[in-house]
Design an enzyme around this catalytic site. Structure first.
Site, PDB file in Angstrom:
ATOM      1  N   HIS A   1       0.840  -1.210   0.000  1.00 47.91           N
ATOM      2  CA  HIS A   1       0.000   0.000   0.000  1.00 47.91           C
ATOM      3  C   HIS A   1       0.874   1.259   0.000  1.00 47.91           C
ATOM      4  CE1 HIS A   1      -3.608   2.360   1.497  1.00 47.91           C
ATOM      5  NE2 HIS A   1      -2.619   3.156   1.892  1.00 47.91           N
ATOM      6  N   GLU A   2       1.865   1.284   0.899  1.00 47.93           N
ATOM      7  CA  GLU A   2       2.749   2.444   0.978  1.00 47.93           C
ATOM      8  C   GLU A   2       3.654   2.553  -0.252  1.00 47.93           C
ATOM      9  OE1 GLU A   2       2.329   4.721   3.133  1.00 47.93           O
ATOM     10  OE2 GLU A   2       0.855   3.572   4.285  1.00 47.93           O
TER      11      GLU A   2
ATOM     12  N   HIS B   1       1.790   4.522  -2.869  1.00 47.04           N
ATOM     13  CA  HIS B   1       1.976   5.968  -2.685  1.00 47.04           C
ATOM     14  C   HIS B   1       3.364   6.402  -3.169  1.00 47.04           C
ATOM     15  CE1 HIS B   1      -1.646   6.448  -0.383  1.00 47.04           C
ATOM     16  NE2 HIS B   1      -1.231   5.707   0.641  1.00 47.04           N
TER      17      HIS B   1
ATOM     18  N   ASP C   1      -5.316   8.642   4.033  1.00 44.20           N
ATOM     19  CA  ASP C   1      -5.362   9.001   2.616  1.00 44.20           C
ATOM     20  C   ASP C   1      -6.591   9.836   2.290  1.00 44.20           C
ATOM     21  OD1 ASP C   1      -3.066   7.483   2.294  1.00 44.20           O
ATOM     22  OD2 ASP C   1      -4.180   5.665   1.806  1.00 44.20           O
TER      23      ASP C   1
END
Length: 402
Positions: free
Chosen positions: A79-80, A83, A180
């Site tokens: 997930h990170e 980003h 987010d």
């Protein structure tokens, strides 16, 4: 908290915060305790056909708990990374990804102020989580229902990760910094408003949401963990608003506008005793000094350094024996906000200002906070309305006036 590097991905260091080593076993235990309930949910919702009793065995439940918790945090890293890779694509370097108590954080060296960039960076993480959830679900469907403990365990893990990755995406879209959803809200608000104004509105929304979440955790069918998350969101919203306010206030100001120039900086000699240093600190009400030797700055010494020496030994110890020689320096034309961020990031109180190798001044956290207060009250902090060299006299006059 201490952090430990465990590897890297796409050149981005991946770190573990000490709190992660606490929360991973906790998550594994919680998942293990709830294996039967989770399996029943998967059977009811998706017709998984999982045999519940074998999965609740004394050993297998804890193996499943640890595997599911580890898989969940792998999903957090991905997930990170979502980003991070989009941020890098738009030219925003990532210093690290850190796993900690509440999940993961991708540390951007510079936050985007273009609303389109922030929107896409913020959405990238939840999109990755949804994609992971979909892939896990497809794999879950591909594993046949079976009474075999191995197949049932695999199907359970895939079903659990499918649910949790989608839940992670949904939770992260809630409107509160540093979630987010808070960044998405700010990006959308920034289409028609200034960045600072958009941040303020998004932060206030985040605070309200955090209060509601905290109340739900306290009085509803929630938990104390939700209260902790609410507290984290509230602090995140406040911190984001404060950081943006400082950035807006310091816009256009440089280190040389705020620093104390070299001719006004008080120093101590490397050969002075620690007792003399403490006496000077008491007399002049300063808690830190550059250390000078042969007309050159060779270190920094603070009250904390002096406290490390026992009272009866302070006459015997010299300043050069306790000073810090790993100096943090900055140029006079660096932005004031960059200086503030470096002080915060390195948890220090002062920066030495050098210009072409020459010591030209000292910038302390107090200098920056005083300047910030002056700017908020409409002061100029030694800055003229037209581009020119800053005047130290005007800054000194403002300080004296305070």
């Amino acid at each position: 908290m201490p952090r430990f590097r465990i590897g890297s991905a796409f050149g981005i260091p991946i770190q573990l915060d000490l709190t992660f080593l606490i929360v991973l076993p906790l998550f594994a235990w919680i998942i293990g305790v709830q294996v039967g309930e989770t399996a029943a949910v998967l059977n009811d919702v998706w017709g998984a056909g999982l045999p519940i009793e074998p999965l609740e065995g004394d050993v297998i439940r804890w193996v499943l708990g640890l595997a599911a918790a580890t898989g969940l945090f792998v999903g957090v890293v991905l997930h990170e990374l979502g980003h991070s890779l989009v941020a890098i694509r738009y030219g925003y370097p990532i210093s690290s990804i850190t796993l900690w108590l509440f999940g993961g954080i991708a540390q951007l060296d510079e936050m985007p102020e273009d609303w389109r960039h922030e929107l896409l960076i913020a959405l990238a993480g939840p999109i990755v989580s949804v994609a992971l959830g979909v892939l896990s679900y497809l794999a879950f469907l591909a594993v046949p229902a079976s009474s075999s403990v191995a197949l049932a365990s695999g199907k359970f893990l895939l079903g659990y990760l499918a649910l949790m990755n989608v839940a992670l995406a949904v939770f992260n879209m809630l409107p509160g910094f540093p979630m987010d959803g808070g960044r998405v809200l700010r990006a959308l608000l920034a289409r028609t408003r200034g960045y600072a104004r958009a941040t303020k509105i998004a932060a206030e929304v985040g605070k309200v949401f955090a209060i509601l979440l905290g109340l739900f955790g306290l009085f509803g069918p929630g938990s104390l963990f939700l209260v902790a998350i609410a507290f984290f969101i509230y602090l995140g919203a406040s911190g984001e608003a404060q950081q943006t306010m400082m950035k807006a206030a310091f816009e256009g100001f440089e280190v040389r506008d705020i620093m104390t120039t070299a001719d006004r900086v008080q120093t101590v000699d490397a050969g002075d005793s620690v007792a003399e240093l403490v006496e000077q600190m008491f007399r002049e009400r300063h808690t830190g000094y550059p250390v000078e030797h042969n007309d050159e700055i060779v270190g920094l010494v603070t009250l904390e350094d002096a406290r490390a020496v026992r009272d009866i030994e302070r006459e015997a110890y010299r300043v050069e024996e306790i000073m810090t020689t790993d100096l943090e320096t900055i140029g006079p034309t660096a932005s004031a906000m960059e200086a503030m961020e470096r002080l915060q990031r390195n948890n220090i109180g002062r920066l030495l200002v050098y210009d072409d190798g020459e010591f030209v001044g000292l910038l302390t956290r107090s200098d920056l906070l005083t300047a910030l207060n002056i700017i908020k009250e409409g002061g100029s902090v030694g800055r003229r309305p037209v581009p020119s060299e800053p005047t130290d006299e005007s800054l000194s006059a403002e300080r004296d006036r305070l």
